[in-house]
Write an enzyme that holds these catalytic residues in place. Structure first.
Site, short mmCIF file in Angstrom:
data_model
loop_
_atom_site.label_atom_id
_atom_site.label_comp_id
_atom_site.label_asym_id
_atom_site.label_seq_id
_atom_site.Cartn_x
_atom_site.Cartn_y
_atom_site.Cartn_z
N GLY A 41 0.75 -1.10 0.00
CA GLY A 41 -0.12 0.03 0.10
C GLY A 41 0.79 1.15 0.12
O GLY A 41 0.48 2.21 -0.93
N ALA A 42 1.73 1.47 0.82
CA ALA A 42 2.70 2.27 0.95
C ALA A 42 3.45 2.54 -0.25
O ALA A 42 3.82 3.85 -0.74
CB ALA A 42 3.78 2.17 2.21
N ASN A 43 4.09 1.52 -0.65
CA ASN A 43 4.93 1.58 -2.18
C ASN A 43 3.99 2.21 -3.16
O ASN A 43 4.50 3.14 -3.92
CB ASN A 43 5.24 0.32 -2.37
CG ASN A 43 6.44 -0.18 -1.66
OD1 ASN A 43 6.95 0.44 -0.87
ND2 ASN A 43 6.71 -1.58 -1.82
N GLY A 214 7.09 -8.78 -16.03
CA GLY A 214 8.55 -8.43 -15.87
C GLY A 214 9.23 -7.78 -16.94
O GLY A 214 8.73 -6.90 -17.68
N THR A 241 12.24 -5.44 -6.33
CA THR A 241 11.57 -5.39 -5.11
C THR A 241 10.59 -3.89 -5.44
O THR A 241 11.32 -3.05 -5.60
CB THR A 241 12.07 -5.18 -3.89
OG1 THR A 241 13.01 -6.44 -3.60
CG2 THR A 241 11.12 -5.08 -2.58
N ASP A 245 4.49 -2.52 -7.78
CA ASP A 245 3.83 -1.44 -7.07
C ASP A 245 4.08 -0.06 -7.85
O ASP A 245 3.21 0.79 -7.83
CB ASP A 245 4.28 -1.25 -5.55
CG ASP A 245 3.63 -2.38 -5.02
OD1 ASP A 245 2.81 -3.23 -5.04
OD2 ASP A 245 4.66 -2.82 -3.90
N GLY A 280 15.99 -1.56 -3.29
CA GLY A 280 15.05 -1.09 -2.30
C GLY A 280 13.76 -0.89 -3.12
O GLY A 280 13.70 -1.00 -4.20
#
Length: 297
Positions: A41-43, A214, A241, A245, A280
């Site tokens: 969600g935050a991403n 991808g 990662t 998102d 990150g």
């Protein structure tokens, strides 16, 4: 300015970088360890804010140090946290192993996210003012269903990333406008091994489907039209990662700005391509000028 509401998780990502991920029962030595604010969600909220939208985050963090850092990170990226509540106990965490090829394996411990099982007072009002609502599955399913239904009541476009993948109840699917699974999620949800067949099966359940593939790109289907394939920019991945998102957040912004579908998908693919070249999750997400520069190449 476009307004995006996000109902979902906030996690602190505990990331270990290794040459090769361990097999079951194996111990390996890592190259580096980092704590990085994340959560699907935050991403997505940060991705949408950096892509140029006004973003409201609905969710929860804990009373630990991670919770304060997660809130600060969202606010620093321009995300409104007025509806990000603080609950007693630990924040959510994600334990991530990233290998030398940029692939990852993730274990999520919900923490405060597990308390987000319903809409709190004011949440529906935030959703009602949005141009789109972004949803994922790292919070309890009843809240996801409630959010999607609220969006439907107010004519707000709902974009669902079905991760971590699980069976999707009819009451949720009936309120989803656009489903954005990756290839693995699409196959798992449908039992079809071919992405096109999986996407076609999902299209029987929701009006629009984007399957992310991808490095290959993405596949878009809508009813009554031919499938659309949009290739991804060719880059060397460092850490994938948060790429999905980043794609979802940027796509929601592009569609809310009424960009044509192919242009919106290309825009989102450019954002994701930038993100995988950095380590990150939230830290890797590009700002709008970077996306514009990449999109124009």
């Amino acid at each position: 300015m476009t307004h995006i509401a996000v109902l979902g998780s906030t996690n602190m990502d505990l990331v270990t970088y290794v040459d090769k991920a361990p097999e079951r029962g194996e111990t390996v030595t890592g190259r580096e360890f980092r704590t990085v604010p994340g959560g699907k969600g935050a991403n997505q909220a940060i991705a949408a804010a950096r892509a140029g939208a006004t973003v409201s985050m609905i969710g929860a963090v804990g009373t630990d140090a991670y919770g304060a850092r997660l809130r600060d990170t969202l606010e620093h990226s321009g995300v409104d946290t007025d509806f990000l509540r603080t609950v007693q106990g630990p924040s959510g965490t994600a334990h991530i192993v990233v290998d030398a090829e940029g692939g990852n394996a993730i274990v999520v411990v919900p923490g405060a996210n597990g308390t987000v099982d319903h809409l709190s007072p004011g949440d529906e009002g935030v959703i009602a003012t949005a141009d789109a609502l972004l949803l994922q599955l790292e919070i309890p399913l009843p809240a996801v269903v409630a959010g999607a239904r609220a969006a439907r009541r107010h004519g707000v476009r709902t974009v669902l990333t079905p991760s971590p993948v699980q069976p999707l109840p009819p009451e949720l699917l009936h309120a989803v406008d656009l489903l954005v699974p990756n290839e693995y999620e699409a196959v798992t949800l449908t039992g079809r091994t071919d992405p096109r067949e999986a996407a076609a099966a999902l299209l029987e359940l929701v009006p629009e489907v984007v399957v992310t593939l991808g490095a290959t790109g993405c596949l878009y289907l809508t009813r009554g039209a031919e499938p659309l394939v949009v290739p991804a920019p060719r880059v060397t991945a460092v850490d994938s990662t948060g790429a999905g998102d980043t794609f979802a957040g940027a796509l929601a912004v592009a569609l809310a700005e009424e960009k044509p579908v192919r242009e919106a998908l290309t825009w989102a693919a450019a954002a994701a391509a930038i993100s995988v070249q950095r380590e990150g999750a939230s830290a890797s997400m590009p700002y709008r000028p970077e996306i514009e520069a990449r999109y124009g190449t």
